[in-house]
Design a protein around this motif. Structure first.
Motif, PDB file in Angstrom:
ATOM      1  N   HIS A 163      31.792  44.717  20.003  1.00 10.42           N
ATOM      2  CA  HIS A 163      30.795  43.783  19.479  1.00 10.42           C
ATOM      3  C   HIS A 163      29.849  43.379  20.596  1.00 10.42           C
TER       4      HIS A 163
ATOM      5  N   TYR B 171      28.116  45.151  15.408  1.00 16.28           N
ATOM      6  CA  TYR B 171      29.120  46.174  15.740  1.00 16.28           C
ATOM      7  C   TYR B 171      28.500  47.341  16.505  1.00 16.28           C
TER       8      TYR B 171
ATOM      9  N   ARG C 185      37.883  48.073  21.006  1.00 24.12           N
ATOM     10  CA  ARG C 185      39.253  47.805  20.616  1.00 24.12           C
ATOM     11  C   ARG C 185      39.724  48.807  19.590  1.00 24.12           C
TER      12      ARG C 185
ATOM     13  N   ARG D 145      34.985  31.787  11.668  1.00 22.14           N
ATOM     14  CA  ARG D 145      35.497  32.740  10.658  1.00 22.14           C
ATOM     15  C   ARG D 145      36.957  33.042  10.965  1.00 22.14           C
TER      16      ARG D 145
HETATM   17  C1  T46 Z   1      37.941  43.471  14.942  1.00 16.50           C
HETATM   18  C2  T46 Z   1      39.262  43.939  14.466  1.00 16.50           C
HETATM   19  C3  T46 Z   1      40.405  43.247  15.148  1.00 16.50           C
HETATM   20  C4  T46 Z   1      33.789  41.841   6.162  1.00 16.50           C
HETATM   21  O1  T46 Z   1      33.109  41.942   5.132  1.00 16.50           O
HETATM   22  N1  T46 Z   1      33.931  40.635   6.782  1.00 16.50           N
HETATM   23  C5  T46 Z   1      34.667  40.478   7.905  1.00 16.50           C
HETATM   24  O2  T46 Z   1      34.760  39.352   8.428  1.00 16.50           O
HETATM   25  C6  T46 Z   1      35.319  41.636   8.469  1.00 16.50           C
HETATM   26  C7  T46 Z   1      36.154  41.492   9.733  1.00 16.50           C
HETATM   27  C8  T46 Z   1      35.176  42.834   7.834  1.00 16.50           C
HETATM   28  N2  T46 Z   1      34.430  42.932   6.697  1.00 16.50           N
HETATM   29  C9  T46 Z   1      34.348  44.224   6.015  1.00 16.50           C
HETATM   30  C10 T46 Z   1      33.646  45.340   6.765  1.00 16.50           C
HETATM   31  C11 T46 Z   1      34.343  46.575   6.290  1.00 16.50           C
HETATM   32  O3  T46 Z   1      33.762  47.028   5.084  1.00 16.50           O
HETATM   33  O4  T46 Z   1      35.680  44.689   5.806  1.00 16.50           O
HETATM   34  C12 T46 Z   1      35.760  46.085   5.964  1.00 16.50           C
HETATM   35  C13 T46 Z   1      36.779  46.469   7.042  1.00 16.50           C
HETATM   36  O5  T46 Z   1      36.264  46.036   8.323  1.00 16.50           O
HETATM   37  P1  T46 Z   1      36.449  46.928   9.659  1.00 16.50           P
HETATM   38  O6  T46 Z   1      36.435  48.360   9.301  1.00 16.50           O
HETATM   39  O7  T46 Z   1      35.467  46.445  10.651  1.00 16.50           O
HETATM   40  O8  T46 Z   1      37.937  46.489  10.060  1.00 16.50           O
HETATM   41  P2  T46 Z   1      38.764  46.816  11.377  1.00 16.50           P
HETATM   42  O9  T46 Z   1      40.167  46.526  11.054  1.00 16.50           O
HETATM   43  O10 T46 Z   1      38.442  48.149  11.919  1.00 16.50           O
HETATM   44  O11 T46 Z   1      38.224  45.720  12.467  1.00 16.50           O
HETATM   45  C14 T46 Z   1      38.374  44.335  12.240  1.00 16.50           C
HETATM   46  C15 T46 Z   1      37.081  43.573  12.592  1.00 16.50           C
HETATM   47  O12 T46 Z   1      35.976  44.140  11.867  1.00 16.50           O
HETATM   48  C16 T46 Z   1      36.770  43.648  14.059  1.00 16.50           C
HETATM   49  O13 T46 Z   1      35.719  42.740  14.382  1.00 16.50           O
HETATM   50  O14 T46 Z   1      37.806  43.084  16.095  1.00 16.50           O
HETATM   51  O15 T46 Z   1      39.439  43.835  13.036  1.00 16.50           O
END
Ligand code: T46
Length: 132
Positions: free
Chosen positions: A52, A120, A96, A34
């Motif tokens: 994770h 998560y 993180r 991915r």
């Molecule tokens: C991480 C940091 C560096 C998806 O549907 N597919 C995906 O592959 C990802 C990454 C997110 N999503 C959805 C889940 C949430 O509804 O996108 C939305 C935002 O995700 P999240 O709040 O988890 O985003 P970050 O910026 O807090 O974290 C992300 C990654 O989730 C995480 O694995 O290491 O970036």
């Protein structure tokens, strides 16, 4: 041992400009399933705040910069991601946080697994228990 493991990507540019190639199981130390990128992050907003169970990632700031905090439950370290030729390796069970995004920041992330919300850990106390 430091939590900050940076990979130097060899720049393959010439007089026309720069190029970096990221290859699965070569430049990047796992099979890439991915790719996603964060951009347009609002000023003053911080992201992440989770760990994770089973995910290897490499994060590289293609443009701009942000400050990444990594925490293994025992200690925290931080690093500025501000180079398109440096990738930060983030392994399992590492909390993180991303702070201080510049307006132009594009953070590219290569991941070893497909997206799975069940992977998560979004609660810090739960993370500390699991990381013990
Ligand atoms: C991480 C940091 C560096 C998806 O549907 N597919 C995906 O592959 C990802 C990454 C997110 N999503 C959805 C889940 C949430 O509804 O996108 C939305 C935002 O995700 P999240 O709040 O988890 O985003 P970050 O910026 O807090 O974290 C992300 C990654 O989730 C995480 O694995 O290491 O970036």
């Amino acid at each position: 041992m430091s939590l900050i493991h940076l990979i130097d990507f060899p720049p393959l540019g010439d007089e026309r400009g720069s190029l970096v190639a990221l290859e699965s199981e070569q430049t990047v130390p796992f099979n890439i399933k991915r790719v996603y990128y964060l951009f347009g992050t609002q000023q003053g907003v911080a992201r992440g705040f989770h760990a994770h169970h089973n995910l290897q990632q490499v994060a590289v700031c293609i443009t701009g910069k942000c400050r990444m905090i990594l925490d293994d439950g025992h200690h925290r370290e931080e690093v500025w991601l501000d180079s398109s030729t440096k990738g930060l390796v983030i392994g399992d069970l590492i909390w993180r946080e991303m702070h201080d995004f510049s307006e132009d920041c594009v953070l590219l992330v290569l991941a070893s697994e497909h997206y799975d919300e069940n992977d998560y850990i979004r609660d810090y106390e739960e993370f500390l228990e699991v990381a013990k």
